[in-house]
Design a protein around this motif. Structure first.
Motif, PDB file in Angstrom:
ATOM      1  N   GLN A  66       0.836  -1.204   0.000  1.00 38.50           N
ATOM      2  CA  GLN A  66       0.000   0.000   0.000  1.00 38.50           C
ATOM      3  C   GLN A  66       0.870   1.253   0.000  1.00 38.50           C
ATOM      4  O   GLN A  66       0.614   2.224  -0.710  1.00 38.50           O
ATOM      5  N   LEU A 109       1.413  14.745  -1.384  1.00 42.42           N
ATOM      6  CA  LEU A 109       1.983  13.474  -1.831  1.00 42.42           C
ATOM      7  C   LEU A 109       3.457  13.573  -2.205  1.00 42.42           C
ATOM      8  O   LEU A 109       4.136  12.555  -2.320  1.00 42.42           O
ATOM      9  N   ARG A 110       3.959  14.778  -2.392  1.00 39.07           N
ATOM     10  CA  ARG A 110       5.376  14.857  -2.744  1.00 39.07           C
ATOM     11  C   ARG A 110       6.264  14.615  -1.522  1.00 39.07           C
ATOM     12  O   ARG A 110       7.435  14.317  -1.648  1.00 39.07           O
ATOM     13  N   CYS A 129       2.907  10.829   2.653  1.00 38.15           N
ATOM     14  CA  CYS A 129       2.537   9.560   2.021  1.00 38.15           C
ATOM     15  C   CYS A 129       2.399   8.472   3.078  1.00 38.15           C
ATOM     16  O   CYS A 129       1.446   7.687   3.075  1.00 38.15           O
ATOM     17  N   TYR A 174       4.081   1.490  -1.012  1.00 33.07           N
ATOM     18  CA  TYR A 174       4.753   1.583  -2.305  1.00 33.07           C
ATOM     19  C   TYR A 174       3.812   2.214  -3.323  1.00 33.07           C
ATOM     20  O   TYR A 174       4.202   3.023  -4.154  1.00 33.07           O
ATOM     21  N   MET A 175       2.553   1.767  -3.265  1.00 36.78           N
ATOM     22  CA  MET A 175       1.561   2.237  -4.228  1.00 36.78           C
ATOM     23  C   MET A 175       1.361   3.749  -4.076  1.00 36.78           C
ATOM     24  O   MET A 175       1.365   4.480  -5.062  1.00 36.78           O
ATOM     25  N   VAL A 176       1.197   4.209  -2.855  1.00 35.72           N
ATOM     26  CA  VAL A 176       0.941   5.630  -2.636  1.00 35.72           C
ATOM     27  C   VAL A 176       2.194   6.450  -2.965  1.00 35.72           C
ATOM     28  O   VAL A 176       2.113   7.478  -3.622  1.00 35.72           O
ATOM     29  N   TYR A 177       3.359   5.954  -2.539  1.00 37.47           N
ATOM     30  CA  TYR A 177       4.568   6.757  -2.703  1.00 37.47           C
ATOM     31  C   TYR A 177       5.110   6.703  -4.138  1.00 37.47           C
ATOM     32  O   TYR A 177       5.294   7.728  -4.776  1.00 37.47           O
ATOM     33  N   PHE A 178       5.340   5.484  -4.648  1.00 34.34           N
ATOM     34  CA  PHE A 178       5.917   5.370  -5.990  1.00 34.34           C
ATOM     35  C   PHE A 178       4.847   5.320  -7.068  1.00 34.34           C
ATOM     36  O   PHE A 178       5.013   5.869  -8.149  1.00 34.34           O
ATOM     37  N   GLY A 179       3.749   4.605  -6.786  1.00 38.31           N
ATOM     38  CA  GLY A 179       2.716   4.393  -7.796  1.00 38.31           C
ATOM     39  C   GLY A 179       2.019   5.675  -8.200  1.00 38.31           C
ATOM     40  O   GLY A 179       1.944   6.013  -9.379  1.00 38.31           O
ATOM     41  N   LEU A 180       1.507   6.414  -7.236  1.00 34.60           N
ATOM     42  CA  LEU A 180       0.727   7.605  -7.556  1.00 34.60           C
ATOM     43  C   LEU A 180       1.583   8.690  -8.209  1.00 34.60           C
ATOM     44  O   LEU A 180       1.112   9.434  -9.067  1.00 34.60           O
ATOM     45  N   SER A 181       2.860   8.765  -7.826  1.00 35.74           N
ATOM     46  CA  SER A 181       3.699   9.855  -8.335  1.00 35.74           C
ATOM     47  C   SER A 181       4.022   9.665  -9.811  1.00 35.74           C
ATOM     48  O   SER A 181       4.630  10.525 -10.440  1.00 35.74           O
ATOM     49  N   GLN A 182       3.611   8.518 -10.358  1.00 31.77           N
ATOM     50  CA  GLN A 182       3.876   8.238 -11.760  1.00 31.77           C
ATOM     51  C   GLN A 182       2.992   9.109 -12.663  1.00 31.77           C
ATOM     52  O   GLN A 182       3.323   9.339 -13.822  1.00 31.77           O
ATOM     53  N   ALA A 228       7.420  12.383   1.569  1.00 31.79           N
ATOM     54  CA  ALA A 228       7.384  10.997   2.033  1.00 31.79           C
ATOM     55  C   ALA A 228       6.589  10.889   3.333  1.00 31.79           C
ATOM     56  O   ALA A 228       5.827   9.938   3.546  1.00 31.79           O
TER      57      ALA A 228
END
Lengths: 223, 250, 240
Positions: C68, C91-92, C97, C70-78, C94
């Motif tokens: 969850q 969200l920028r 997040c 990883y998804m919020v931190y790396f996934g959404l920032s995509q 950490a």
């Protein structure tokens, strides 16, 4: 989706690693839990204190910290033990470090589950069975265990659900499980959302299926 | 004594290769393109990996690559999870206190990466990402103590966050930054800024192969084999596969 | 064992404890605020909302916290549109997040505990409240919710420990929490386990404090309830 497809075999292999890790971890936890429950219920001071120390340790330390400790500290321990018996190197790969830590952690929780199940048995059951002429082993096998199973099942199911999700942290020590694969590939493909989304779906699938299985098992046991 | 001398002689000359087909575990990272990355089949590939395999062939070792996170790669060597590290590890005085190094197998400078148009003057207000426990981490701490830095477990993660705009710049090895980020789609709009940096105090004298302290034979064998690979053209072949210039450095 | 290095690094660990405690406490508080409406919606089967609440709880209870995050931190920032939106201000970072993920996760578990406790409130208590002339909303707010919260104290205490331990994953997204401090120490001096051992000891200490506080709370607020706490499925059996 195009980014994901070529990696599908790799991801599925990772999912298999996750499942194997969870099942072996559960097996070890069950054995440790049974041992721990016997220790607590034995009424002897030393084993009971040892088990209490074990559960206190597990309750105090996060799973991720435990996994890292077992992987790095455990290797030192193995090296030292190996030196004692004259072996050069006993390797501790991430997978087995994961099985050991997961088994160790959830063994403590299953100790409580099994102990609770034993306590839930109506008093006098064992005496009644003995009075009927059953031996100790037969009493346990024919009378106590089947009833304990029923009481332990909900708690056991709970532990399994938490345990499965706990396997994710083993990826941090470099295991190529589902999370580890998605993490490596998702980042180098610059498509983390897609890969982690896939991981979420697989875990949802696993927890949903096991939820169904345990519910069915509980219905059967309650009959 | 005589035995070890003979053994090292055999290793160095590569003569007794068959006779001493020893098995060797080599720690690699797998998240540092183009030096080390994970392929579609899940195996590791890259310059470091090719070099590791070529060295093993040269020395007649039976090698197994062990993928290890950067954070734990030196502990893994010390705890004998592996016997050598081939992971673009810079030879620095600080690391030499805990491990021994072969001669360098390549040497390239470090550089800052940021949005196009960024200059060294913008650095003071920037958040700079570096990989935890690298020479770049030491360099930032030593030369730019006032600059806000953010620590990452892998180089890939730092570039993901740079592309996302969570950080303003990344300090890292120049080739990995170029091939691993600037030349890719997500590197669009980003560029190097500032001069190439190589300060021996921080950056050491190039990347070497780390072995446990006291393992002189293995260390010498690696150093010698690197020379052989340079002499027989294997190194150049591997070099060409990834780069269009000689990365061995002067 | 390099005890000197560990002692020397105490500011690092003090900072780590602060971040861990901060994240845990805030996540639990936000989670509980979220859990109350979710539990009521699921209890009363509010049309439309119920399905949403069920989906939320299933998603967050059915998947690992690490993924969850990883998804919020790396996934959404995509996504570029997200980076251009107002949400990016949060969200920028950490820290945000981690807080958002932990609060959503804890909210899902707490709502499940609370729903069980709400459903298990004896009908007599509610009838008595109605007989006193309280309107339905007042019954919910003044009688039902406080009673359910009290009853779920033991399970919520358990939840606090889980969140505390779960928060250790924050170290994978650049945060220097307790584990982050331990790993930074290891990376700095190339140690295998000294930093981890220190982190483990600190987690244990904080856990002991949390357990102590909740025991005191239970003694205070469950004293009058001479009943065994309601049997609600919490994450795991409480170990004491």
């Amino acid at each position: 989706m195009n980014e994901l497809l070529p990696f599908l075999p790799l991801l599925l292999r990772g999912a298999a690693v996750t499942l194997a890790l969870a099942l072996l971890g559960l097996a070890l936890a069950t054995a440790l839990g049974a041992l721990g429950a016997v220790g607590r219920l034995s009424g002897r001071r030393l084993p009971a204190a040892a088990v209490r120390g074990y559960t206190a340790l597990v309750r105090g330390v996060p799973d991720l910290v435990m996994v890292l400790l077992v992987y790095f500290g455990g290797q030192r321990l193995l090296n030292d033990l190996g030196a004692l018996v004259g072996l050069d190197r006993i390797p501790l790969p991430p997978f087995w470090a994961g099985v050991l830590s997961i088994g160790f952690i959830y063994g403590a929780y299953l100790t409580e589950t099994f102990r609770g199940a034993y306590r839930a048995l109506p008093a006098g059951q064992a005496d009644a069975a003995r009075a009927l002429g059953l031996g100790r082993g037969a009493t346990l096998r024919l009378v106590l265990l089947p009833q304990m199973l029923r009481h332990a099942l909900p708690g056991y199911a709970n532990v399994w659900m938490v345990l499965v999700k706990s396997t994710a942290v083993v990826s941090v020590i470099g295991l190529g499980d589902l999370v580890g694969v998605a993490n490596d590939v998702g980042k180098s493909q610059r498509a983390p959302f897609l890969f982690f989304g896939f991981v979420l779906l697989v875990y949802l699938g696993i927890t949903w299926v096991s939820g169904r299985l345990f519910a069915a098992a509980e219905r059967r046991a309650a009959r | 004594m005589l035995k070890t001398t003979l053994l090292s002689l055999a290793l160095v000359t590569g003569l007794g290769a068959q006779a001493v087909a020893q098995s060797l575990n080599i720690c690699v990272e797998g998240a540092y393109p183009p030096f080390s990355f994970t392929t579609e089949s899940g195996s590791v590939a890259g310059f470091d990996i090719d070099i590791a395999n070529a060295l093993c062939d040269q020395l007649g070792y039976d090698c197994t690559l062990v993928k290890t996170g950067w954070d734990g790669i030196i502990p893994a060597l010390l705890e004998r999870k592996c016997d050598a590290i081939v992971a673009s590890m810079a030879i620095t005085p600080e690391r030499k206190q805990v491990v021994d190094f072969s001669m360098k197998y390549y040497n390239t400078p470090a550089r800052f990466v940021g949005r196009e148009g960024m200059t060294m003057d913008d650095l003071k207000d920037a958040v700079v990402g570096v990989q935890r426990g690298t020479v770049h981490h030491d360099y930032m701490r030593g030369e730019h103590p006032r600059v806000d830095i953010k620590l990452y477990g892998s180089q890939d993660e730092a570039f993901l966050d740079l592309a996302a705009g969570r950080i303003d710049a990344v300090m890292g090895e120049s080739i990995a930054s170029a091939t691993g980020f600037l030349d890719t789609d997500s590197g669009e709009g980003f560029a190097f800024f500032g001069p190439p940096i190589s300060i021996p105090k921080y950056h050491g004298i190039g990347a070497g192969i780390a072995v446990r302290q006291g393992e002189e034979d293995l260390r010498n064998a690696f150093s010698h084999a690197i020379g052989e690979l340079r002499a027989n053209g294997t190194y150049q072949k591997i070099n060409q596969k990834y780069f269009d210039f000689d990365i061995f450095g002067g | 064992m390099k005890a000197g290095l560990i002692l020397e690094s105490w500011p690092l660990f003090a900072e780590g404890v602060w971040i861990t405690v901060q994240l845990t406490v805030l996540a639990l508080a936000l989670g509980l605020c979220l859990a109350v409406p979710v539990a009521f919606v699921r209890l009363r089967r509010v049309r439309g909302l119920s399905a949403l609440a069920d989906g939320y709880v299933a998603l967050f209870r059915g998947t690992p916290l690490l993924v969850q995050l990883y998804m919020v931190y790396f996934g959404l920032s995509q996504f570029e549109w997200l980076r251009d939106s107002w949400a990016w201000a949060l969200l920028r970072e950490a820290w945000w997040c981690a807080l958002i993920t932990f609060a959503l996760n804890s909210g899902a578990y707490a709502s499940e505990i609370l729903r069980g406790a709400l459903a298990a409130t004896p009908a007599g208590e509610l009838e008595a409240a109605r007989a006193l002339g309280l309107r339905p909303r007042q019954v919910d707010r003044l009688v039902l919710l406080p009673a359910a919260l009290r009853r779920s104290l033991p399970q919520l205490g358990n939840e606090v420990v889980f969140m505390l331990h779960g928060s250790a994953v924050a170290s994978v997204i650049t945060l220097q929490d307790i584990l982050g401090a331990g790993r930074a120490l290891n990376a700095r001096y190339y140690l295998a386990y000294e930093g981890l051992l220190t982190a483990a000891a600190l987690y244990m200490l904080v856990t002991l404090v949390v357990v102590g506080v909740f025991r005191a709370l239970e003694r205070r607020y469950l004293r009058h309830l001479a009943l065994a706490p309601v049997r609600v499925r919490s994450r795991l059996p409480a170990m004491r």
